[in-house]
Scaffold this active site. Structure first.
Site, PDB file in Angstrom:
ATOM      1  CG  ASN A   9      -1.694   1.247   1.406  1.00  0.00           C
ATOM      2  OD1 ASN A   9      -1.823   2.036   0.458  1.00  0.00           O
ATOM      3  ND2 ASN A   9      -2.237   1.462   2.602  1.00  0.00           N
ATOM      4  CE  LYS A  11       0.113   3.370   4.655  1.00  0.00           C
ATOM      5  NZ  LYS A  11       0.226   3.462   6.087  1.00  0.00           N
ATOM      6  CD  GLU A  99      -2.449   5.823   6.687  1.00  0.00           C
ATOM      7  OE1 GLU A  99      -2.539   5.852   5.444  1.00  0.00           O
ATOM      8  OE2 GLU A  99      -1.490   5.284   7.276  1.00  0.00           O
ATOM      9  CD  GLU A 169      -3.433  -2.248   7.381  1.00  0.00           C
ATOM     10  OE1 GLU A 169      -2.364  -2.530   6.835  1.00  0.00           O
ATOM     11  OE2 GLU A 169      -4.016  -1.166   7.192  1.00  0.00           O
TER      12      GLU A 169
END
Ligand code: PGA
Length: 266
Positions: A9, A11, A99, A169
């Site tokens: 990932n 991001k 997030e 996570e």
């Protein structure tokens, strides 16, 4: 046999040239490597999905989006719909990342909505769940994870267990360098699998890939993968370096071969 997914990932990291360089390096390093049940996946930023798809075409590396809109089309400036992702033939999309939950107030209901949209377009959602440090310290991990599962999967029909991927996570382990111990992670993964068994079926629970995410790196991946219910990783920081990503795919393959050997010796 469950798929073992090594998913990067990225991001909000890497531009066009860096995306191209990464894919060229990884595609060439893994060319001809027998991957068995290991599936390498990389999630670049939206503008570079097409480049990633072009560079990975014909290889074993699959591409994922990092997000999708709740909406189908129309006046939603800055958003990207499931139909748009489908038009690229994208196989995966991450949803519910902590997030997004933290900075964009995304709720389990939002995640559930997105999940249904992705399924309707034949895209496999990678659904992220996980508790915060305060919740873990207050012994709420189990309650939080089960509530997230319930909320994200409400009225979601699953038959085979391969329609979705779950990523556990723990928020306190993301980008902090503080990985959950294999025992901590395994405990939650087993909880998730038994919830799937009770609420869906043995088939769904058995086939579902449950990834662990939170400071995974080449040094700690093998021990995590040795746990019965950990079927890969959703990896942020350590997925940005091509050589680390390649190494993690190879570690997963070795772990898988070892498990296969142990099982055939049973
Ligand atoms: P990290 O991120 O590996 O950098 O901790 C994981 C994630 O946020 O998916």
């Amino acid at each position: 046999m469950r798929k073992i997914i090594i998913a990067g990932n990225w991001k909000m990291n890497k531009g066009l040239d860096e995306t191209r360089d990464f894919f060229q390096e990884v595609v060439s390093a893994l060319r001809g490597v027998e991957l068995g049940s290991i599936v390498p996946v990389v999630a670049p930023a939206y503008p570079f999905l097409a480049e990633a798809l072009r560079e990975s075409f014909g290889s074993d590396i699959l591409v994922s989006a990092q997000e999708v809109s709740l909406n189908s089309d129309g006046a939603y400036t800055g958003e990207v719909s499931a139909a748009m992702l489908k038009s690229l033939n994208l196989p995966y999309c991450i949803i519910g990342h902590s997030e997004r939950r933290q900075y964009h107030n995304e709720s389990d209901a939002n995640v559930q909505h997105k999940l249904l949209k992705l399924l309707a377009h034949g895209i496999t959602p990678i659904v992220c769940i996980g508790e915060t440090l305060a919740q873990r310290d207050a012994n709420q991990t189990e309650a939080v994870v089960l509530a997230q599962l319930k909320g994200c999967l409400q009225d979601v029909p699953l038959k085979t267990g391969t329609e979705i991927i779950i990523a556990y996570e723990p928020v306190w382990a993301i980008g902090t360098g503080r990985t959950a111990t294999p025992e901590q992670a395994q405990e939650v993964h087993a909880l998730i699998r038994s919830w799937m068994m009770e609420n869906y079926s043995g088939v769904v629970a058995t086939n579902l890939s449950i990834l662990y995410g939170g400071s995974v790196k080449p040094d700690n991946l093998a021990l995590l993968l040795a746990c019965e219910d950990i079927d890969g990783g959703l990896i942020g920081g350590a997925s940005l370096k091509a050589e680390d990503f390649i190494e993690m795919v190879k570690i997963a393959r070795e772990a898988d071969l070892l498990i296969g050997l142990c099982q055939s010796g049973d």
